[in-house]
Scaffold this motif. Structure first.
Motif, PDB file in Angstrom:
ATOM      1  N   SER A   1       0.809  -1.219   0.000  1.00 30.39           N
ATOM      2  CA  SER A   1       0.000   0.000   0.000  1.00 30.39           C
ATOM      3  C   SER A   1       0.844   1.271   0.000  1.00 30.39           C
ATOM      4  O   SER A   1       0.355   2.343  -0.344  1.00 30.39           O
ATOM      5  N   GLU A   2       2.119   1.158   0.367  1.00 30.07           N
ATOM      6  CA  GLU A   2       3.011   2.313   0.415  1.00 30.07           C
ATOM      7  C   GLU A   2       3.695   2.576  -0.918  1.00 30.07           C
ATOM      8  O   GLU A   2       4.397   3.572  -1.063  1.00 30.07           O
ATOM      9  N   MET A   3       3.497   1.694  -1.875  1.00 32.41           N
ATOM     10  CA  MET A   3       4.182   1.824  -3.162  1.00 32.41           C
ATOM     11  C   MET A   3       3.200   2.268  -4.247  1.00 32.41           C
ATOM     12  O   MET A   3       2.044   1.858  -4.238  1.00 32.41           O
TER      13      MET A   3
ATOM     14  N   PRO B   1      -3.072  -5.093   0.129  1.00 32.11           N
ATOM     15  CA  PRO B   1      -2.371  -3.826   0.375  1.00 32.11           C
ATOM     16  C   PRO B   1      -1.529  -3.822   1.656  1.00 32.11           C
ATOM     17  O   PRO B   1      -0.479  -3.183   1.696  1.00 32.11           O
ATOM     18  N   ASP B   2      -1.960  -4.546   2.699  1.00 28.84           N
ATOM     19  CA  ASP B   2      -1.197  -4.533   3.951  1.00 28.84           C
ATOM     20  C   ASP B   2      -0.120  -5.619   3.995  1.00 28.84           C
ATOM     21  O   ASP B   2       0.606  -5.737   4.976  1.00 28.84           O
ATOM     22  N   TRP B   3       0.017  -6.395   2.922  1.00 32.60           N
ATOM     23  CA  TRP B   3       1.087  -7.385   2.859  1.00 32.60           C
ATOM     24  C   TRP B   3       2.449  -6.693   2.731  1.00 32.60           C
ATOM     25  O   TRP B   3       2.547  -5.552   2.279  1.00 32.60           O
ATOM     26  N   VAL B   4       3.490  -7.396   3.090  1.00 34.50           N
ATOM     27  CA  VAL B   4       4.851  -6.867   3.036  1.00 34.50           C
ATOM     28  C   VAL B   4       5.404  -7.008   1.612  1.00 34.50           C
ATOM     29  O   VAL B   4       5.493  -8.107   1.078  1.00 34.50           O
TER      30      VAL B   4
END
Length: 134
Positions: free
Chosen positions: A36-38, A47-50
Motif C-alpha cells: 500500500s506504500e508503493m 495492500p497490507d502485505w509486506v
C-alpha cells in the motif's frame, strides 16, 4: 569480495508476523515496506502485505522477507546458524522452536559439535550447529 548474501523468505500474508517473531528472537532493526506504500497499480497481494521486509541484526546478518503469490513462496529455504557458543545456539533453538516442530533436537552430534533442526511456526527450516560436544 565486495558483496553480501541474505536469506530471502517468501510468505503468503505472514511476512510481518514472521519478521516480528525473528526480531524477538535475534533483536535488530526491522524495516517493513507494504504494498500500500508503493505507487503500484497491480500489487501481487493484499495492500497490507509486506512488499519488502528487512531485519538487520547487530552481528551484520540480514534476514529479508516478503509476501507474494504462491509462486514466490514455493521455494525451499533452510537457514543454518553456526558458531562456537553452544549455549547461545541452544537458546536460539528454543526460541525459534516456539510453536514449531523439532525434527532433530539440539544435542551432541556424531561429528563432535552440537546440532539441531526445526521448522518454525512460519514453515522456515532452521539448522543450528556449533560448540563442542565434549
Amino acid at each position: 569480495m565486495g558483496f553480501k548474501a541474505a536469506p530471502y523468505m517468501g510468505f503468503n500474508g505472514q511476512a510481518a508476523d514472521a519478521l516480528a517473531f525473528y526480531q524477538g528472537v535475534f533483536g535488530g532493526k526491522l524495516d517493513i515496506t507494504r504494498y500500500s506504500e508503493m505507487p503500484m497499480e497491480e500489487a501481487p497481494g493484499e495492500p497490507d502485505w509486506v512488499m519488502h521486509g528487512q531485519l538487520e541484526l547487530d552481528n551484520g546478518i540480514t534476514l529479508m522477507a516478503a509476501d507474494g503469490p504462491e509462486s514466490r513462496t514455493s521455494g525451499n529455504v533452510e537457514i543454518c546458524l553456526y558458531g562456537d557458543d553452544q549455549a547461545e545456539l541452544e537458546g536460539l533453538f528454543q526460541k525459534l522452536g516456539e510453536g514449531g516442530t523439532v525434527a532433530l533436537p539440539f544435542e551432541p552430534a556424531p561429528w563432535g559439535s552440537w546440532f539441531g533442526q526445526l521448522t518454525d511456526r512460519f514453515g522456515i527450516v532452521w539448522m543450528l550447529e556449533g560448540g563442542s560436544a565434549e
